[in-house]
Design a protein around this motif. Structure first.
Motif, PDB file in Angstrom:
ATOM      1  N   SER A 134      -0.595 -25.614  -3.432  1.00  0.00           N
ATOM      2  CA  SER A 134      -1.661 -25.683  -4.426  1.00  0.00           C
ATOM      3  C   SER A 134      -2.435 -24.368  -4.404  1.00  0.00           C
ATOM      4  CB  SER A 134      -2.605 -26.847  -4.098  1.00  0.00           C
ATOM      5  OG  SER A 134      -3.719 -26.845  -4.947  1.00  0.00           O
ATOM      6  N   GLY A 135      -2.684 -23.823  -5.564  1.00  0.00           N
ATOM      7  CA  GLY A 135      -3.405 -22.555  -5.639  1.00  0.00           C
ATOM      8  C   GLY A 135      -2.516 -21.340  -5.551  1.00  0.00           C
ATOM      9  N   GLY A 136      -1.217 -21.557  -5.346  1.00  0.00           N
ATOM     10  CA  GLY A 136      -0.302 -20.430  -5.182  1.00  0.00           C
ATOM     11  C   GLY A 136      -0.156 -19.586  -6.431  1.00  0.00           C
ATOM     12  N   VAL A 137      -0.264 -20.219  -7.597  1.00  0.00           N
ATOM     13  CA  VAL A 137      -0.130 -19.475  -8.849  1.00  0.00           C
ATOM     14  C   VAL A 137      -1.269 -18.467  -9.001  1.00  0.00           C
ATOM     15  CG1 VAL A 137      -0.143 -19.648 -11.360  1.00  0.00           C
ATOM     16  CG2 VAL A 137       1.178 -21.281 -10.008  1.00  0.00           C
ATOM     17  N   GLY A 138      -2.478 -18.871  -8.630  1.00  0.00           N
ATOM     18  CA  GLY A 138      -3.610 -17.952  -8.699  1.00  0.00           C
ATOM     19  C   GLY A 138      -3.421 -16.748  -7.801  1.00  0.00           C
ATOM     20  N   VAL A 139      -2.908 -16.988  -6.602  1.00  0.00           N
ATOM     21  CA  VAL A 139      -2.625 -15.892  -5.668  1.00  0.00           C
ATOM     22  C   VAL A 139      -1.603 -14.939  -6.271  1.00  0.00           C
ATOM     23  CG1 VAL A 139      -1.622 -15.329  -3.419  1.00  0.00           C
ATOM     24  CG2 VAL A 139      -3.199 -17.257  -3.628  1.00  0.00           C
ATOM     25  N   GLU A 140      -0.568 -15.512  -6.884  1.00  0.00           N
ATOM     26  CA  GLU A 140       0.478 -14.704  -7.494  1.00  0.00           C
ATOM     27  C   GLU A 140      -0.079 -13.841  -8.621  1.00  0.00           C
ATOM     28  OE1 GLU A 140       5.106 -15.479  -8.881  1.00  0.00           O
ATOM     29  OE2 GLU A 140       3.594 -17.027  -9.253  1.00  0.00           O
ATOM     30  N   HIS A 141      -0.962 -14.409  -9.433  1.00  0.00           N
ATOM     31  CA  HIS A 141      -1.532 -13.656 -10.551  1.00  0.00           C
ATOM     32  C   HIS A 141      -2.436 -12.522 -10.070  1.00  0.00           C
ATOM     33  CE1 HIS A 141      -0.924 -17.115 -13.675  1.00  0.00           C
ATOM     34  NE2 HIS A 141       0.205 -16.575 -13.250  1.00  0.00           N
ATOM     35  N   VAL A 142      -3.237 -12.768  -9.049  1.00  0.00           N
ATOM     36  CA  VAL A 142      -4.101 -11.719  -8.496  1.00  0.00           C
ATOM     37  C   VAL A 142      -3.252 -10.566  -7.972  1.00  0.00           C
ATOM     38  CG1 VAL A 142      -5.666 -11.152  -6.591  1.00  0.00           C
ATOM     39  CG2 VAL A 142      -6.074 -13.193  -7.975  1.00  0.00           C
ATOM     40  N   ALA A 143      -2.194 -10.895  -7.250  1.00  0.00           N
ATOM     41  CA  ALA A 143      -1.320  -9.862  -6.684  1.00  0.00           C
ATOM     42  C   ALA A 143      -0.623  -9.059  -7.780  1.00  0.00           C
ATOM     43  CB  ALA A 143      -0.284 -10.502  -5.758  1.00  0.00           C
ATOM     44  N   SER A 144      -0.106  -9.754  -8.782  1.00  0.00           N
ATOM     45  CA  SER A 144       0.598  -9.070  -9.867  1.00  0.00           C
ATOM     46  C   SER A 144      -0.319  -8.113 -10.607  1.00  0.00           C
ATOM     47  CB  SER A 144       1.182 -10.092 -10.845  1.00  0.00           C
ATOM     48  OG  SER A 144       2.168 -10.889 -10.215  1.00  0.00           O
ATOM     49  N   ASN A 145      -1.549  -8.551 -10.873  1.00  0.00           N
ATOM     50  CA  ASN A 145      -2.488  -7.687 -11.581  1.00  0.00           C
ATOM     51  C   ASN A 145      -2.873  -6.461 -10.750  1.00  0.00           C
ATOM     52  OD1 ASN A 145      -2.601  -9.270 -13.899  1.00  0.00           O
ATOM     53  ND2 ASN A 145      -4.269 -10.534 -13.126  1.00  0.00           N
ATOM     54  N   ALA A 146      -3.019  -6.661  -9.447  1.00  0.00           N
ATOM     55  CA  ALA A 146      -3.356  -5.526  -8.575  1.00  0.00           C
ATOM     56  C   ALA A 146      -2.227  -4.500  -8.559  1.00  0.00           C
ATOM     57  CB  ALA A 146      -3.647  -6.025  -7.161  1.00  0.00           C
ATOM     58  N   LEU A 147      -0.986  -4.976  -8.462  1.00  0.00           N
ATOM     59  CA  LEU A 147       0.154  -4.065  -8.461  1.00  0.00           C
ATOM     60  C   LEU A 147       0.305  -3.368  -9.803  1.00  0.00           C
ATOM     61  CD1 LEU A 147       2.894  -6.079  -6.520  1.00  0.00           C
ATOM     62  CD2 LEU A 147       1.246  -4.410  -5.645  1.00  0.00           C
ATOM     63  N   LEU A 148       0.075  -4.110 -10.872  1.00  0.00           N
ATOM     64  CA  LEU A 148       0.174  -3.534 -12.214  1.00  0.00           C
ATOM     65  C   LEU A 148      -0.781  -2.355 -12.368  1.00  0.00           C
ATOM     66  CD1 LEU A 148       1.158  -3.671 -15.157  1.00  0.00           C
ATOM     67  CD2 LEU A 148      -0.624  -5.358 -15.582  1.00  0.00           C
ATOM     68  N   THR A 149      -2.003  -2.514 -11.885  1.00  0.00           N
ATOM     69  CA  THR A 149      -2.992  -1.437 -11.988  1.00  0.00           C
ATOM     70  C   THR A 149      -2.527  -0.182 -11.268  1.00  0.00           C
ATOM     71  OG1 THR A 149      -4.807  -3.034 -12.158  1.00  0.00           O
ATOM     72  CG2 THR A 149      -5.374  -0.809 -11.448  1.00  0.00           C
ATOM     73  N   VAL A 150      -1.976  -0.364 -10.067  1.00  0.00           N
ATOM     74  CA  VAL A 150      -1.526   0.791  -9.279  1.00  0.00           C
ATOM     75  C   VAL A 150      -0.309   1.451  -9.920  1.00  0.00           C
ATOM     76  CG1 VAL A 150      -0.574   1.500  -7.045  1.00  0.00           C
ATOM     77  CG2 VAL A 150      -2.475  -0.134  -7.140  1.00  0.00           C
ATOM     78  N   LEU A 151       0.641   0.663 -10.383  1.00  0.00           N
ATOM     79  CA  LEU A 151       1.847   1.220 -10.990  1.00  0.00           C
ATOM     80  C   LEU A 151       1.511   2.038 -12.226  1.00  0.00           C
ATOM     81  CD1 LEU A 151       4.237  -1.847 -10.617  1.00  0.00           C
ATOM     82  CD2 LEU A 151       4.466   0.358  -9.437  1.00  0.00           C
ATOM     83  N   ARG A 152       0.538   1.598 -12.995  1.00  0.00           N
ATOM     84  CA  ARG A 152       0.176   2.317 -14.217  1.00  0.00           C
ATOM     85  C   ARG A 152      -0.591   3.603 -13.938  1.00  0.00           C
ATOM     86  NH1 ARG A 152      -1.409  -2.592 -18.459  1.00  0.00           N
ATOM     87  NH2 ARG A 152       0.754  -3.215 -18.868  1.00  0.00           N
ATOM     88  N   ARG A 153      -1.028   3.782 -12.697  1.00  0.00           N
ATOM     89  CA  ARG A 153      -1.720   5.020 -12.339  1.00  0.00           C
ATOM     90  C   ARG A 153      -0.764   6.107 -11.859  1.00  0.00           C
ATOM     91  NH1 ARG A 153      -6.123   1.999  -9.467  1.00  0.00           N
ATOM     92  NH2 ARG A 153      -5.019   2.526  -7.560  1.00  0.00           N
TER      93      ARG A 153
END
Length: 279
Positions: A134-153
């Motif tokens: 339970s709550g794993g999807v939220g963790v996954e979304h936070v991680a994906s967004n953090a990685l997305l920000t770094v990759l785009r830099r």
């Protein structure tokens, strides 16, 4: 050992018990070659070079990924972030720390090795936890967004001439982080690309191909049903190299001349080759 403290490539390979091919790969991919080279002469390693290679062997023998081992063997600032570091930050929903870890990892290994040796296993584990906890999807979304920000830099190379690569996800496909990693890996090599993003309708893809006429188009599909919505025959009929990534294509009939790519490294090589660049 010959020529004072100078070693030939063959002597180094025999001493360390590795093949000359491995030695050349480590030189080309990780910069673990002779620190000095004399023009017109065979490569010669000194004792420091050999000690670095010996350390590389020790670290890979302990299970460290080759890219991370090379960084450490060259005297890097210590171990690079690993999967466990990312998992701890993600489970605490610590997006800033995830960003710092990803920045450090990519700075140490480069995008391709960071993605293949650490980030992909991390994301796979998060996906499994999302299903089980339970709550794993939220963790996954936070991680994906953090990685997305770094990759785009990572960078935004200037385009010149024909666009090397156009990227898009299949219709209704929302998994696009692998395409972001590809864009970052290409940018790291000074190669421009354009990403249409998630859930690209067939008509929009064909219209973009008509306007941009890229050398390569990279289509990502995680799911077979979504992959089958892509007008592969029409894309293959255009003046572009068609590269397909993701497990969604495993059970899809593919037109002749279409290239499946199974790793980020392989996809980068394909784009650079077909764009007239060397990898």
């Amino acid at each position: 050992m010959s020529d004072g403290a100078r070693w030939s490539a063959g002597a180094v390979a025999r001493t360390l018990g590795i093949s000359p091919t491995t030695l050349r790969t480590w030189d080309r991919r990780y910069g673990l070659g002779p620190r000095t080279r004399e023009e017109g002469k065979h490569r010669r390693y000194d004792d420091v070079d050999v000690a670095t290679l010996r350390r590389m062997l020790e670290l890979t023998g302990q299970g460290v990924s080759p890219a991370a081992a090379a960084t450490m063997a060259r005297g890097g600032a210590g171990p690079v972030p690993d999967v466990h570091d990312f998992i701890r930050a993600a489970t605490q929903l610590d997006a800033p720390r995830l960003g710092r870890l990803a920045t450090e990892l990519i700075g140490a290994l480069g995008v391709v090795d960071a993605w293949e040796s650490v980030l992909t296993p991390f994301l796979v584990e998060l996906g499994e936890r999302a299903v089980e906890e339970s709550g794993g999807v939220g963790v996954e979304h936070v991680a994906s967004n953090a990685l997305l920000t770094v990759l785009r830099r990572v960078g935004d190379p200037l385009e010149g001439g024909r666009l090397p690569a156009l990227m898009a996800a299949a219709p209704d496909e929302q998994h696009t982080l692998p395409l972001e990693a590809l864009g970052a890996a290409l940018a790291e090599r000074g190669c421009a690309s354009r990403n249409l993003g998630a859930r690209v309708p067939a008509g929009a893809l064909l219209a973009a191909l008509d306007v941009l006429a890229p050398r390569c188009v990279v289509l990502w599909a995680h799911d077979t049903a979504r992959a089958r919505l892509v007008p592969l025959a029409k894309v293959a009929a255009t003046r572009t190299i068609l590269l397909l990534g993701g497990p969604g294509w495993d059970r899809v009939a593919l037109p002749a001349g279409v290239h499946r790519v199974h790793t980020l490294h392989g996809c980068v090589d394909e784009v650079l080759t077909h764009s007239g660049r060397s990898s």
